[in-house]
Design a protein around this motif. Structure first.
Motif, PDB file in Angstrom:
ATOM      1  N   ILE A 218     -51.861  14.782  60.258  1.00 47.33           N
ATOM      2  CA  ILE A 218     -53.152  14.548  60.919  1.00 47.33           C
ATOM      3  C   ILE A 218     -53.357  15.551  62.048  1.00 47.33           C
ATOM      4  O   ILE A 218     -54.438  16.133  62.212  1.00 47.33           O
ATOM      5  CB  ILE A 218     -53.225  13.109  61.456  1.00 47.33           C
ATOM      6  N   ALA A 219     -52.292  15.772  62.821  1.00 45.84           N
ATOM      7  CA  ALA A 219     -52.374  16.753  63.901  1.00 45.84           C
ATOM      8  C   ALA A 219     -52.639  18.152  63.350  1.00 45.84           C
ATOM      9  O   ALA A 219     -53.423  18.922  63.923  1.00 45.84           O
ATOM     10  CB  ALA A 219     -51.080  16.734  64.715  1.00 45.84           C
ATOM     11  N   GLY A 220     -52.004  18.494  62.230  1.00 46.51           N
ATOM     12  CA  GLY A 220     -52.235  19.796  61.615  1.00 46.51           C
ATOM     13  C   GLY A 220     -53.670  19.961  61.138  1.00 46.51           C
ATOM     14  O   GLY A 220     -54.272  21.037  61.295  1.00 46.51           O
ATOM     15  N   VAL A 221     -54.233  18.924  60.573  1.00 42.53           N
ATOM     16  CA  VAL A 221     -55.629  18.957  60.131  1.00 42.53           C
ATOM     17  C   VAL A 221     -56.555  19.173  61.322  1.00 42.53           C
ATOM     18  O   VAL A 221     -57.481  19.993  61.278  1.00 42.53           O
ATOM     19  CB  VAL A 221     -55.973  17.644  59.395  1.00 42.53           C
ATOM     20  N   LEU A 222     -56.296  18.437  62.397  1.00 44.34           N
ATOM     21  CA  LEU A 222     -57.100  18.602  63.607  1.00 44.34           C
ATOM     22  C   LEU A 222     -56.943  20.009  64.180  1.00 44.34           C
ATOM     23  O   LEU A 222     -57.907  20.609  64.663  1.00 44.34           O
ATOM     24  CB  LEU A 222     -56.697  17.561  64.650  1.00 44.34           C
ATOM     25  N   PHE A 223     -55.723  20.538  64.123  1.00 42.01           N
ATOM     26  CA  PHE A 223     -55.448  21.874  64.640  1.00 42.01           C
ATOM     27  C   PHE A 223     -56.262  22.929  63.900  1.00 42.01           C
ATOM     28  O   PHE A 223     -56.844  23.832  64.530  1.00 42.01           O
ATOM     29  CB  PHE A 223     -53.957  22.175  64.507  1.00 42.01           C
ATOM     30  N   ALA A 224     -56.305  22.847  62.582  1.00 42.93           N
ATOM     31  CA  ALA A 224     -57.079  23.819  61.804  1.00 42.93           C
ATOM     32  C   ALA A 224     -58.550  23.774  62.182  1.00 42.93           C
ATOM     33  O   ALA A 224     -59.196  24.820  62.357  1.00 42.93           O
ATOM     34  CB  ALA A 224     -56.897  23.538  60.311  1.00 42.93           C
ATOM     35  N   ASN A 225     -59.096  22.581  62.319  1.00 46.76           N
ATOM     36  CA  ASN A 225     -60.492  22.437  62.714  1.00 46.76           C
ATOM     37  C   ASN A 225     -60.728  22.947  64.128  1.00 46.76           C
ATOM     38  O   ASN A 225     -61.743  23.574  64.418  1.00 46.76           O
ATOM     39  CB  ASN A 225     -60.903  20.966  62.633  1.00 46.76           C
ATOM     40  N   HIS A 226     -59.800  22.667  64.997  1.00 45.34           N
ATOM     41  CA  HIS A 226     -59.946  22.997  66.418  1.00 45.34           C
ATOM     42  C   HIS A 226     -59.827  24.491  66.683  1.00 45.34           C
ATOM     43  O   HIS A 226     -60.587  25.062  67.469  1.00 45.34           O
ATOM     44  CB  HIS A 226     -58.873  22.232  67.204  1.00 45.34           C
ATOM     45  N   GLN A 227     -58.877  25.156  66.005  1.00 45.29           N
ATOM     46  CA  GLN A 227     -58.609  26.560  66.277  1.00 45.29           C
ATOM     47  C   GLN A 227     -59.428  27.515  65.420  1.00 45.29           C
ATOM     48  O   GLN A 227     -59.685  28.646  65.821  1.00 45.29           O
ATOM     49  CB  GLN A 227     -57.121  26.850  66.059  1.00 45.29           C
TER      50      GLN A 227
END
Length: 254
Positions: A218-227
């Motif tokens: 979940i954190a990785g998914v958010l990271f891709a969207n965020h960065q």
């Protein structure tokens, strides 16, 4: 339940005030810290409750980030994108459960082997991410995608991160109050005793690792969207080590 509700509400209120008090760029930076915090929460539960220390959570974090980037690049429609992302998270949890269950089956002293195997997974994932240029973009990274739903990475997407942080915190607090949380703590305290009582401790550890991997994904998914870009550093040893350090500093029992 009242304690969980009060804690979650206080966390939500504090985080919602960040953009108003400190501005959008500060919220963007804090959003990144919160993303790493979700992954660290998973390590905290696995390490602090089940007594198992993973050294390779960045593998699940990074692979999920790459997978999410491909979904955002090639899949149209918000609903279909969300379905794909849910599948990514569930697949990460399944892989983690199968792997750890196999490692711990029939043995109560496999903790060091487990830690080393997860470390090897992270190192392997980083190597593949750096060389499989057609899939990952190599060391230049994978980019060319927007945040899900067209959300502003410096604005509205922060509130998606906040929602995920509050949800993960509330879920872990709730789980810790359930009998499942007590069983996990008992396995960490005395695994052989739990085996004598008939508990499949390898399954307990597998489920705990599956939950931890799901939070990392979940954190990785958010990271891709965020960065807006995913690079091999998102999968490797340095990030894995940092996540463990942040968990230890924050308190693995909290």
């Amino acid at each position: 339940m009242a304690y969980i509700a009060k804690t979650s509400f206080a966390l939500l209120a504090a985080l919602l005030l960040i953009p108003q008090l400190f501005g959008s760029f500060a919220a963007y930076q804090i959003g990144l810290f919160l993303i790493y915090g979700i992954a660290a929460q998973g390590i905290g539960y696995l390490w602090g409750r089940a007594g198992v220390l993973p050294f390779g959570q960045a593998a699940f974090f990074g692979v999920a980030a790459y997978a999410c980037a491909h979904v955002l690049r090639s899949v149209d429609g918000l609903a279909l994108q969300l379905i794909c992302i849910v599948c990514i998270v569930l697949f990460a949890a399944l892989i983690a459960f199968v792997l750890s269950s196999a490692i711990f089956r029939g043995r109560s002293d496999s903790g060091p082997y487990f830690s080393l195997i997860t470390l090897a997974l992270a190192m392997l994932a980083e190597q593949v991410a750096g060389t499989a240029t057609t899939i990952t973009g190599g060391f230049n990274g994978l980019s060319g995608f927007s945040a899900i739903g067209g959300l502003d990475q410096f604005g509205s997407f922060y509130y998606v991160i906040v929602a995920c942080v509050v949800a993960s915190t509330a879920a872990l607090l709730f789980l810790d109050k359930l009998p499942a949380g007590l069983v996990a703590r008992a396995v960490a305290d005395n695994e052989k005793r739990m085996q004598l009582l008939g508990f499949p401790t390898h399954v307990v550890k597998g489920l705990a690792f599956g939950l931890s991997a799901a939070l990392a994904a979940i954190a990785g998914v958010l990271f891709a969207n965020h960065q807006g870009i995913v690079t091999p550093t998102s999968t490797g040893f340095v990030l894995s080590a940092n996540l463990v350090i942040w968990t230890a500093v924050g308190g693995r029992y909290h």
